[in-house]
Design an enzyme around this catalytic site. Structure first.
Site, PDB file in Angstrom:
ATOM      1  N   LYS A  43     -36.702 103.161  71.305  1.00  0.00           N
ATOM      2  CA  LYS A  43     -36.168 103.714  72.554  1.00  0.00           C
ATOM      3  C   LYS A  43     -34.723 103.274  72.786  1.00  0.00           C
ATOM      4  CE  LYS A  43     -38.148  99.872  75.205  1.00  0.00           C
ATOM      5  NZ  LYS A  43     -39.338  99.476  75.995  1.00  0.00           N
ATOM      6  N   TYR A 270      -5.739  91.017  84.402  1.00  0.00           N
ATOM      7  CA  TYR A 270      -5.926  91.492  85.790  1.00  0.00           C
ATOM      8  C   TYR A 270      -6.291  90.354  86.737  1.00  0.00           C
ATOM      9  CZ  TYR A 270      -6.111  96.405  84.337  1.00  0.00           C
ATOM     10  OH  TYR A 270      -5.829  97.639  83.859  1.00  0.00           O
TER      11      TYR A 270
HETATM   12  C1  LIG Z   1     -40.165  98.616  75.277  1.00  0.00           C
HETATM   13  C2  LIG Z   1     -41.615  98.674  75.069  1.00  0.00           C
HETATM   14  C3  LIG Z   1     -42.204  97.998  73.981  1.00  0.00           C
HETATM   15  C4  LIG Z   1     -41.415  97.129  73.032  1.00  0.00           C
HETATM   16  O1  LIG Z   1     -41.165  95.884  73.637  1.00  0.00           O
HETATM   17  P1  LIG Z   1     -40.433  94.713  72.840  1.00  0.00           P
HETATM   18  O2  LIG Z   1     -40.624  93.530  73.713  1.00  0.00           O
HETATM   19  O3  LIG Z   1     -39.007  95.114  72.693  1.00  0.00           O
HETATM   20  O4  LIG Z   1     -41.114  94.584  71.546  1.00  0.00           O
HETATM   21  C5  LIG Z   1     -43.561  98.158  73.787  1.00  0.00           C
HETATM   22  N1  LIG Z   1     -44.319  98.919  74.626  1.00  0.00           N
HETATM   23  C6  LIG Z   1     -43.782  99.561  75.690  1.00  0.00           C
HETATM   24  C7  LIG Z   1     -44.671 100.380  76.563  1.00  0.00           C
HETATM   25  C8  LIG Z   1     -42.424  99.460  75.951  1.00  0.00           C
HETATM   26  O5  LIG Z   1     -41.900 100.086  77.015  1.00  0.00           O
END
Ligand SMILES: *Cc1c(COP(=O)(O)O)cnc(C)c1O
Length: 377
Positions: A43, A270
């Site tokens: 993601k 800045y």
């Molecule tokens: C983001 C997510 C994961 C992965 O989590 P990590 O801690 O990065 O491994 C797994 N399951 C769901 C539903 C998520 O939203």
């Protein structure tokens, strides 16, 4: 000739993505989980690493499935030729049912409206598509309440065009190492699944955990695990480093643009938030908060030049950051500077950056903007 002008970056600032490291991390995790399926969470543009190349590498390395948060990410992966199941791990709106069915994405369902919308669309397209039921066992983000779930299944389980392939939940405090709370959530999940089975509602694929559960709790792997961050070379928490070795996948490098001598007692940048104490050598690095290099790193963060740690000075601007290179010999514009990764014996990790700004590794990696060119090696 206007058409030949593009926004494509020629900046020396580059995020180098080590696909071999990514592959090895994925293979190691896959081996670690033994019998369960591995859904690689890619993601948020693969935590900033680039969803298309990373998605393909994950599948090549043995990931059974991919997980994303938006329908657009899922559609992009499909169009790029991924045939493995792609899960949407967030809640989506019923209007997105058309794309979910057209691209054969596996939605997370926790509302009757969404279940009906996907059912109608699947029926219209003559499809039978897999969906996963999301249970809320304590994160209280989204998911069906365990008290309401039998009712939910009575209205939704038999809808036409849907195949309830799986059921899952997500823990609220596994990374924090709160095993008591995590075990409570797990127990509630398992009891709910049994209750549903008794009513004839079956879900062959059960899954509960991300990287932390994948690494630390084999007893909770069930049919599938969903690691994200660990694939990119970072343990969600340092206590896991002894269990499995992982290699950071991203390196961010650039070149010094100018190196200047600034007299003592001179404000720099800045607002003059930094004032030189002696005559100092200050260099410009072409990255700023417009690239996702957080402004909070102003007067706090560090970079590597000639194998040495140097301090960020002054306020980071949209496109530029100043560093203090006083005392580093033979330095000139064009020299390499490392913002993330190793140079000589020194290393700056995404965890260092996260610590400087009281953030987490995922945020540091995922906030890097598209305009920073990715190079795959
Ligand atoms: C983001 C997510 C994961 C992965 O989590 P990590 O801690 O990065 O491994 C797994 N399951 C769901 C539903 C998520 O939203």
């Amino acid at each position: 000739m206007l058409h030949s002008v593009s926004l494509e970056s020629h900046s020396p600032t580059v995020a180098e993505v080590d696909l071999t490291a990514f592959k090895e991390n994925t293979q190691k995790l896959k081996k670690h989980v033994e019998k369960s399926m591995l859904l690689a969470v890619v993601k948020t543009n693969a935590y900033g690493h680039g969803i298309i190349p990373i998605g393909h590498e994950a599948v090549n390395a043995g990931a059974d499935r991919l997980g994303v948060t938006t329908v657009e990410e899922g559609a992009m992966l499909r169009e790029s030729g991924i045939s493995a199941p792609i899960h949407i791990l967030s809640s989506v709106i019923p209007e997105q049912a058309v794309d979910i069915v057209s691209y054969r994405l596996t939605a997370s369902i926790s509302s009757r409206k969404l279940a009906r919308a996907i059912s109608e669309e699947a029926t219209k397209q003559g499809q039978h598509i897999p969906v996963h039921l999301k249970l809320d066992t304590g994160l209280h983000r989204f998911g069906v309440d365990p008290h309401d779930v039998v009712d939910f299944c009575n209205t939704c389980y038999h809808l036409q065009g849907l195949y309830w392939e799986g059921i899952y939940t997500h823990f609220s405090s596994a990374d924090e190492g709160d095993w008591q709370l995590t075990e409570q959530q797990y127990t509630l999940f398992m009891e709910t699944v049994i209750k549903l089975n008794k009513q004839g509602f079956n879900f062959p694929v059960r899954h509960v955990g991300g990287s932390t559960i994948t690494i630390e709790r084999k007893d909770m792997h069930l049919e599938m695990v969903r690691p994200g961050l660990a694939l990119f070379g970072y343990h969600p928490v340092q206590r896991q480093q002894g269990i499995i070795k992982l290699k950071p996948v991203m390196k961010i490098k650039s070149q010094l643009l100018h190196v200047r001598e600034i007299p003592a007692n001179t404000p720099v940048g800045y607002g003059g938030s930094y004032v030189t104490s002696t005559k100092e050598k200050i260099a410009i690095v072409p990255i700023g908060h417009g690239d996702g290099y957080q402004r909070l790193l102003s007067n706090k963060g560090e970079m590597l030049v000639k194998g040495k740690r140097v301090k960020i000075v002054g306020t980071i601007s949209l496109d530029q950051t100043l560093i203090n290179v006083t005392g580093i010999p033979d330095i000139s514009s064009g020299d390499e500077v490392i913002l993330l990764g190793r140079q000589g014996d020194e290393e700056i990790s995404a965890r260092d950056i996260a610590n400087w700004i009281h953030s987490v590794v995922d945020e540091v990696l995922a906030s890097l903007m598209e305009r920073v060119r990715r190079e795959y090696v």
